[in-house]
Scaffold this motif. Structure first.
Motif, PDB file in Angstrom:
ATOM      1  N   SER A 134     -43.163-117.232 -45.246  1.00  0.00           N
ATOM      2  CA  SER A 134     -42.635-117.252 -43.883  1.00  0.00           C
ATOM      3  C   SER A 134     -42.927-118.584 -43.208  1.00  0.00           C
ATOM      4  CB  SER A 134     -43.277-116.129 -43.064  1.00  0.00           C
ATOM      5  OG  SER A 134     -44.665-116.400 -42.855  1.00  0.00           O
ATOM      6  N   ASP A 135     -42.246-118.826 -42.093  1.00  0.00           N
ATOM      7  CA  ASP A 135     -42.668-119.892 -41.206  1.00  0.00           C
ATOM      8  C   ASP A 135     -44.022-119.522 -40.610  1.00  0.00           C
ATOM      9  OD1 ASP A 135     -40.352-121.365 -41.606  1.00  0.00           O
ATOM     10  OD2 ASP A 135     -39.280-120.354 -39.969  1.00  0.00           O
ATOM     11  N   PRO A 136     -44.748-120.472 -40.001  1.00  0.00           N
ATOM     12  CA  PRO A 136     -46.021-120.126 -39.369  1.00  0.00           C
ATOM     13  C   PRO A 136     -45.864-119.004 -38.342  1.00  0.00           C
ATOM     14  CG  PRO A 136     -45.803-122.500 -39.551  1.00  0.00           C
ATOM     15  CD  PRO A 136     -44.474-121.919 -39.961  1.00  0.00           C
ATOM     16  N   LEU A 137     -46.784-118.057 -38.384  1.00  0.00           N
ATOM     17  CA  LEU A 137     -46.744-116.889 -37.495  1.00  0.00           C
ATOM     18  C   LEU A 137     -48.087-116.730 -36.796  1.00  0.00           C
ATOM     19  CD1 LEU A 137     -45.011-114.332 -39.907  1.00  0.00           C
ATOM     20  CD2 LEU A 137     -43.973-115.404 -37.893  1.00  0.00           C
ATOM     21  N   TRP A 138     -48.056-116.644 -35.471  1.00  0.00           N
ATOM     22  CA  TRP A 138     -49.263-116.386 -34.698  1.00  0.00           C
ATOM     23  C   TRP A 138     -49.435-114.875 -34.542  1.00  0.00           C
ATOM     24  CZ3 TRP A 138     -46.651-120.818 -34.448  1.00  0.00           C
ATOM     25  CH2 TRP A 138     -47.386-122.005 -34.313  1.00  0.00           C
ATOM     26  N   VAL A 139     -50.664-114.400 -34.712  1.00  0.00           N
ATOM     27  CA  VAL A 139     -50.973-112.981 -34.517  1.00  0.00           C
ATOM     28  C   VAL A 139     -51.406-112.785 -33.069  1.00  0.00           C
ATOM     29  CG1 VAL A 139     -52.467-111.062 -35.204  1.00  0.00           C
ATOM     30  CG2 VAL A 139     -51.620-112.670 -36.927  1.00  0.00           C
ATOM     31  N   LEU A 140     -50.802-111.816 -32.392  1.00  0.00           N
ATOM     32  CA  LEU A 140     -51.037-111.577 -30.968  1.00  0.00           C
ATOM     33  C   LEU A 140     -51.453-110.130 -30.752  1.00  0.00           C
ATOM     34  CD1 LEU A 140     -47.750-113.306 -29.742  1.00  0.00           C
ATOM     35  CD2 LEU A 140     -50.010-114.373 -29.942  1.00  0.00           C
ATOM     36  N   ALA A 141     -52.217-109.885 -29.699  1.00  0.00           N
ATOM     37  CA  ALA A 141     -52.658-108.530 -29.363  1.00  0.00           C
ATOM     38  C   ALA A 141     -52.542-108.327 -27.860  1.00  0.00           C
ATOM     39  CB  ALA A 141     -54.101-108.305 -29.804  1.00  0.00           C
ATOM     40  N   GLU A 142     -51.867-107.239 -27.477  1.00  0.00           N
ATOM     41  CA  GLU A 142     -51.684-106.904 -26.070  1.00  0.00           C
ATOM     42  C   GLU A 142     -52.265-105.527 -25.807  1.00  0.00           C
ATOM     43  OE1 GLU A 142     -48.130-106.681 -22.694  1.00  0.00           O
ATOM     44  OE2 GLU A 142     -47.750-107.487 -24.698  1.00  0.00           O
ATOM     45  N   PRO A 143     -53.095-105.371 -24.762  1.00  0.00           N
ATOM     46  CA  PRO A 143     -53.781-104.093 -24.541  1.00  0.00           C
ATOM     47  C   PRO A 143     -52.865-103.015 -23.988  1.00  0.00           C
ATOM     48  CG  PRO A 143     -54.276-105.602 -22.751  1.00  0.00           C
ATOM     49  CD  PRO A 143     -53.464-106.384 -23.752  1.00  0.00           C
ATOM     50  N   ASP A 144     -53.173-101.779 -24.344  1.00  0.00           N
ATOM     51  CA  ASP A 144     -52.550-100.643 -23.678  1.00  0.00           C
ATOM     52  C   ASP A 144     -53.091-100.565 -22.250  1.00  0.00           C
ATOM     53  OD1 ASP A 144     -51.394-100.118 -26.093  1.00  0.00           O
ATOM     54  OD2 ASP A 144     -52.636 -98.363 -26.563  1.00  0.00           O
ATOM     55  N   PRO A 145     -52.388 -99.895 -21.342  1.00  0.00           N
ATOM     56  CA  PRO A 145     -52.888 -99.752 -19.965  1.00  0.00           C
ATOM     57  C   PRO A 145     -54.204 -98.986 -19.915  1.00  0.00           C
ATOM     58  CG  PRO A 145     -50.556 -99.187 -20.105  1.00  0.00           C
ATOM     59  CD  PRO A 145     -51.046 -99.305 -21.513  1.00  0.00           C
ATOM     60  N   GLY A 146     -54.978 -99.283 -18.861  1.00  0.00           N
ATOM     61  CA  GLY A 146     -56.155 -98.474 -18.576  1.00  0.00           C
ATOM     62  C   GLY A 146     -57.499 -99.104 -18.852  1.00  0.00           C
ATOM     63  N   LEU A 147     -57.546-100.318 -19.384  1.00  0.00           N
ATOM     64  CA  LEU A 147     -58.833-100.960 -19.637  1.00  0.00           C
ATOM     65  C   LEU A 147     -59.459-101.421 -18.318  1.00  0.00           C
ATOM     66  CD1 LEU A 147     -57.558-101.104 -22.576  1.00  0.00           C
ATOM     67  CD2 LEU A 147     -59.059-103.066 -22.893  1.00  0.00           C
ATOM     68  N   PRO A 148     -60.782-101.672 -18.312  1.00  0.00           N
ATOM     69  CA  PRO A 148     -61.452-102.132 -17.091  1.00  0.00           C
ATOM     70  C   PRO A 148     -60.836-103.418 -16.539  1.00  0.00           C
ATOM     71  CG  PRO A 148     -63.072-101.434 -18.702  1.00  0.00           C
ATOM     72  CD  PRO A 148     -61.742-101.432 -19.411  1.00  0.00           C
ATOM     73  N   THR A 149     -60.874-103.530 -15.224  1.00  0.00           N
ATOM     74  CA  THR A 149     -60.249-104.674 -14.554  1.00  0.00           C
ATOM     75  C   THR A 149     -61.172-105.889 -14.478  1.00  0.00           C
ATOM     76  OG1 THR A 149     -60.945-103.802 -12.401  1.00  0.00           O
ATOM     77  CG2 THR A 149     -58.744-103.185 -13.188  1.00  0.00           C
ATOM     78  N   SER A 150     -62.437-105.748 -14.867  1.00  0.00           N
ATOM     79  CA  SER A 150     -63.356-106.889 -14.893  1.00  0.00           C
ATOM     80  C   SER A 150     -63.668-107.231 -16.342  1.00  0.00           C
ATOM     81  CB  SER A 150     -64.649-106.573 -14.145  1.00  0.00           C
ATOM     82  OG  SER A 150     -65.538-105.816 -14.962  1.00  0.00           O
ATOM     83  N   THR A 151     -64.438-108.299 -16.544  1.00  0.00           N
ATOM     84  CA  THR A 151     -64.834-108.690 -17.898  1.00  0.00           C
ATOM     85  C   THR A 151     -66.256-108.238 -18.234  1.00  0.00           C
ATOM     86  OG1 THR A 151     -65.650-110.851 -17.144  1.00  0.00           O
ATOM     87  CG2 THR A 151     -63.334-110.720 -17.829  1.00  0.00           C
ATOM     88  N   SER A 152     -66.810-107.333 -17.457  1.00  0.00           N
ATOM     89  CA  SER A 152     -68.165-106.854 -17.711  1.00  0.00           C
ATOM     90  C   SER A 152     -68.233-106.119 -19.048  1.00  0.00           C
ATOM     91  CB  SER A 152     -68.601-105.912 -16.587  1.00  0.00           C
ATOM     92  OG  SER A 152     -69.766-105.203 -16.952  1.00  0.00           O
ATOM     93  N   LEU A 153     -69.194-106.497 -19.890  1.00  0.00           N
ATOM     94  CA  LEU A 153     -69.380-105.809 -21.162  1.00  0.00           C
ATOM     95  C   LEU A 153     -69.991-104.429 -20.976  1.00  0.00           C
ATOM     96  CD1 LEU A 153     -70.613-108.652 -23.545  1.00  0.00           C
ATOM     97  CD2 LEU A 153     -68.481-107.375 -23.724  1.00  0.00           C
ATOM     98  N   SER A 154     -70.883-104.287 -20.005  1.00  0.00           N
ATOM     99  CA  SER A 154     -71.481-102.973 -19.785  1.00  0.00           C
ATOM    100  C   SER A 154     -70.445-101.976 -19.285  1.00  0.00           C
ATOM    101  CB  SER A 154     -72.659-103.076 -18.804  1.00  0.00           C
ATOM    102  OG  SER A 154     -72.253-103.643 -17.580  1.00  0.00           O
ATOM    103  N   THR A 155     -69.534-102.434 -18.412  1.00  0.00           N
ATOM    104  CA  THR A 155     -68.448-101.562 -17.956  1.00  0.00           C
ATOM    105  C   THR A 155     -67.541-101.189 -19.125  1.00  0.00           C
ATOM    106  OG1 THR A 155     -68.485-102.542 -15.747  1.00  0.00           O
ATOM    107  CG2 THR A 155     -66.476-101.391 -16.394  1.00  0.00           C
ATOM    108  N   LEU A 156     -67.245-102.155 -19.981  1.00  0.00           N
ATOM    109  CA  LEU A 156     -66.423-101.885 -21.153  1.00  0.00           C
ATOM    110  C   LEU A 156     -67.110-100.886 -22.081  1.00  0.00           C
ATOM    111  CD1 LEU A 156     -63.927-102.591 -22.928  1.00  0.00           C
ATOM    112  CD2 LEU A 156     -65.358-104.374 -23.976  1.00  0.00           C
ATOM    113  N   ALA A 157     -68.429-101.056 -22.294  1.00  0.00           N
ATOM    114  CA  ALA A 157     -69.157-100.147 -23.178  1.00  0.00           C
ATOM    115  C   ALA A 157     -69.097 -98.713 -22.669  1.00  0.00           C
ATOM    116  CB  ALA A 157     -70.605-100.608 -23.310  1.00  0.00           C
ATOM    117  N   ARG A 158     -69.252 -98.525 -21.373  1.00  0.00           N
ATOM    118  CA  ARG A 158     -69.152 -97.171 -20.807  1.00  0.00           C
ATOM    119  C   ARG A 158     -67.738 -96.628 -20.975  1.00  0.00           C
ATOM    120  NH1 ARG A 158     -72.440 -99.596 -16.780  1.00  0.00           N
ATOM    121  NH2 ARG A 158     -70.607 -99.958 -15.450  1.00  0.00           N
TER     122      ARG A 158
END
Length: 243
Positions: free
Chosen positions: A130-154
């Motif tokens: 193939s030609d060069p291909l970038w792998v991308l990931a887009e989140p489903d709705p509902g993840l925490p709105t901040s970047t806090s790891l403790s909030t994510l862990a909960r």
């Protein structure tokens, strides 16, 4: 090929040494020092089952902050995951928050929340000629709105989270590869806590450009050596509540 390796050898040694020293000083990874361990399943779209196999494929993963800013302060975020390929061998992906437009995929970006983080491989792959291909990931709705790891862990202890994995070439068009469904990992589900996309991928899949990938592997190796873990990491990483 051999000439390229010899030419890059001194640079690779410098990169390995720098990441070794940095990881030793941090007592953690040079980048993405803290993260949340995850496990789950990946299901490939029919046109990609030739690479991943059919049905749900066992997956482990990790969401992390690149610099390690405290609390919910914005950071470059990371999504790493390992899925078994069609030959039951590990295939590692290490993605970071990048721009989403074609040119912007080559640059890291700071994210303000897990819900808005869009990930990319920064450098492309090639398979099936193939030609060069970038792998991308887009989140489903509902993840925490901040970047806090403790909030994510909960959050992941109470909710499953998901990502649509796609690939894109030089243009804006994307093709969905599959869907990643993740939850908090149980203690016995992780036999490793590092992901190496340069070493762990199918033989007929290449990371481009190859010279840059060799330097990238030196960085991975130096970071592992600096924190003294190599393949010895087992058990569960507890998240610092202040991060």
């Amino acid at each position: 090929m051999m000439t390229d390796r010899l030419t890059l050898a001194p640079v690779s040694a410098l990169v390995r040494g720098a990441f070794d020293a940095g990881a030793h000083l941090r007592h953690a990874r040079f980048f993405h020092p803290r993260g949340v361990r995850l496990s789950g399943r990946f299901r490939a779209e029919p046109e990609f089952t030739r690479l991943f196999g059919e049905g749900d494929r066992a997956t482990i993963g990790r969401l992390s902050k690149g610099v390690g800013t405290p609390g919910g302060i914005p950071d470059i975020l990371g999504l790493a995951f390992r899925v078994l390929d069609i030959d039951e061998k590990p295939w590692d992906f290490a993605l970071a928050t990048t721009g989403q437009r074609p040119v912007a995929r080559l640059s890291l970006t700071v994210a303000r929340g897990w819900d808005s983080a869009r990930f990319g491989s920064l450098l492309p792959y090639q398979w099936d000629d193939s030609d060069p291909l970038w792998v991308l990931a887009e989140p489903d709705p509902g993840l925490p709105t901040s970047t806090s790891l403790s909030t994510l862990a909960r959050h992941v202890h109470e909710h499953q989270i998901g990502y649509t994995i796609s690939v894109a070439g030089y243009g804006p068009a994307r093709q969905t590869v599959g869907h990643l469904a993740l939850r908090a990992a149980d203690p016995g589900e992780h036999r490793t806590d590092f992901y190496d996309p340069v070493l762990n991928h199918p033989a007929d899949v290449a990371l481009l450009p190859r010279a840059v990938q060799r330097l990238r592997e030196s960085a991975y190796d130096g970071s592992r050596r600096g924190r003294g873990v190599e393949n010895r990491e087992t058990g569960r990483v507890e998240v610092d509540p202040h991060r």
